[in-house]
Design a protein around this motif. Sequence first.
Motif, PDB file in Angstrom:
ATOM      1  N   HIS A   1       0.867  -1.176   0.000  1.00  0.00           N
ATOM      2  CA  HIS A   1       0.000   0.000   0.000  1.00  0.00           C
ATOM      3  C   HIS A   1       0.910   1.234   0.000  1.00  0.00           C
TER       4      HIS A   1
ATOM      5  N   SER B   1       0.928   4.344   0.927  1.00  0.00           N
ATOM      6  CA  SER B   1       1.205   5.139   2.125  1.00  0.00           C
ATOM      7  C   SER B   1       2.154   4.407   3.061  1.00  0.00           C
ATOM      8  N   ARG B   2       2.044   3.109   3.127  1.00  0.00           N
ATOM      9  CA  ARG B   2       2.915   2.325   4.007  1.00  0.00           C
ATOM     10  C   ARG B   2       4.307   2.152   3.420  1.00  0.00           C
TER      11      ARG B   2
ATOM     12  N   ARG C   1      -1.285  -7.042   4.954  1.00  0.00           N
ATOM     13  CA  ARG C   1      -2.488  -6.657   4.218  1.00  0.00           C
ATOM     14  C   ARG C   1      -2.467  -7.280   2.815  1.00  0.00           C
TER      15      ARG C   1
ATOM     16  N   ARG D   1      -9.221  -3.666   8.542  1.00  0.00           N
ATOM     17  CA  ARG D   1      -8.872  -2.644   7.555  1.00  0.00           C
ATOM     18  C   ARG D   1      -9.179  -1.299   8.193  1.00  0.00           C
ATOM     19  N   ASN D   2      -8.234  -0.410   8.105  1.00  0.00           N
ATOM     20  CA  ASN D   2      -8.437   0.946   8.594  1.00  0.00           C
ATOM     21  C   ASN D   2      -8.957   1.759   7.421  1.00  0.00           C
ATOM     22  N   PRO D   3     -10.242   2.156   7.425  1.00  0.00           N
ATOM     23  CA  PRO D   3     -10.786   2.868   6.276  1.00  0.00           C
ATOM     24  C   PRO D   3     -10.051   4.181   6.022  1.00  0.00           C
ATOM     25  N   CYS D   4      -9.964   4.539   4.747  1.00  0.00           N
ATOM     26  CA  CYS D   4      -9.265   5.772   4.389  1.00  0.00           C
ATOM     27  C   CYS D   4     -10.197   6.697   3.606  1.00  0.00           C
ATOM     28  N   THR D   5      -9.723   7.909   3.395  1.00  0.00           N
ATOM     29  CA  THR D   5     -10.548   8.932   2.745  1.00  0.00           C
ATOM     30  C   THR D   5     -10.845   8.622   1.281  1.00  0.00           C
ATOM     31  N   GLN D   6     -10.155   7.646   0.683  1.00  0.00           N
ATOM     32  CA  GLN D   6     -10.481   7.246  -0.686  1.00  0.00           C
ATOM     33  C   GLN D   6     -11.928   6.763  -0.775  1.00  0.00           C
TER      34      GLN D   6
ATOM     35  N   MET E   1     -16.997   7.031   3.982  1.00  0.00           N
ATOM     36  CA  MET E   1     -16.070   6.862   5.106  1.00  0.00           C
ATOM     37  C   MET E   1     -16.839   6.865   6.431  1.00  0.00           C
TER      38      MET E   1
ATOM     39  N   ARG F   1     -14.584  -0.103  13.299  1.00  0.00           N
ATOM     40  CA  ARG F   1     -14.234  -0.059  11.881  1.00  0.00           C
ATOM     41  C   ARG F   1     -14.942  -1.220  11.198  1.00  0.00           C
TER      42      ARG F   1
END
Length: 183
Positions: A48, A50-51, A62, A120-125, A134, A148
């Motif tokens: 991912h 960002s990671r 993930r 899963r940590n939801p993101c702004t996408q 979101m 979550r």
Amino acid sequence: MILREQGVVVAVARDGRHRFGKPTTTAIRLVPGLGVEGDAHAGATVQHRSRVRRDPTEPNLRQVHLIHAELHDELVASGFEVEPGQMGENVTTRGLDLLSLPRSTRLHLGEGILEVTGLRNPCTQLDDFRPGLMKAVLDRDERGRLVRKAGVMAVVVEGGEVRSGDPIDVELPAGHHLPLQPV
């Protein structure tokens, strides 16, 4: 202990590019220690974006994203148009409370075995896909703690093909069960 036919695979999806949604397909192939063959998020280390920016050497916890179809049902009832794969999941399930599974639960599906690593940590996408989504996948429990609902993440323990319609057997970990945390 393996609990037989606790759920079913509704749909499978993969995408070789880093996009938000994934197109569904008739089958996916799980590759041990990597993830879904041909998927942009497959790899032994984080994939991912960002990671990768934070630390590209971190292990990839993930590799496979699973969402319960019951969440799709809830979202559709709230006015969101959502179908399998559109929230980035590789496997859409039904009849299995993914969010309540303890860490290290093994899911036997198709020819493969996944080990659940966390939420899963939801993101702004999500909001880019459907405005307000979101917020719709976040909730609060009776004690005010954040819930979550955007599915769980897993790693591939045993490879093989997975198709829609495959049953899902659940193997709970031995000993003390640890609750899922975001990964």
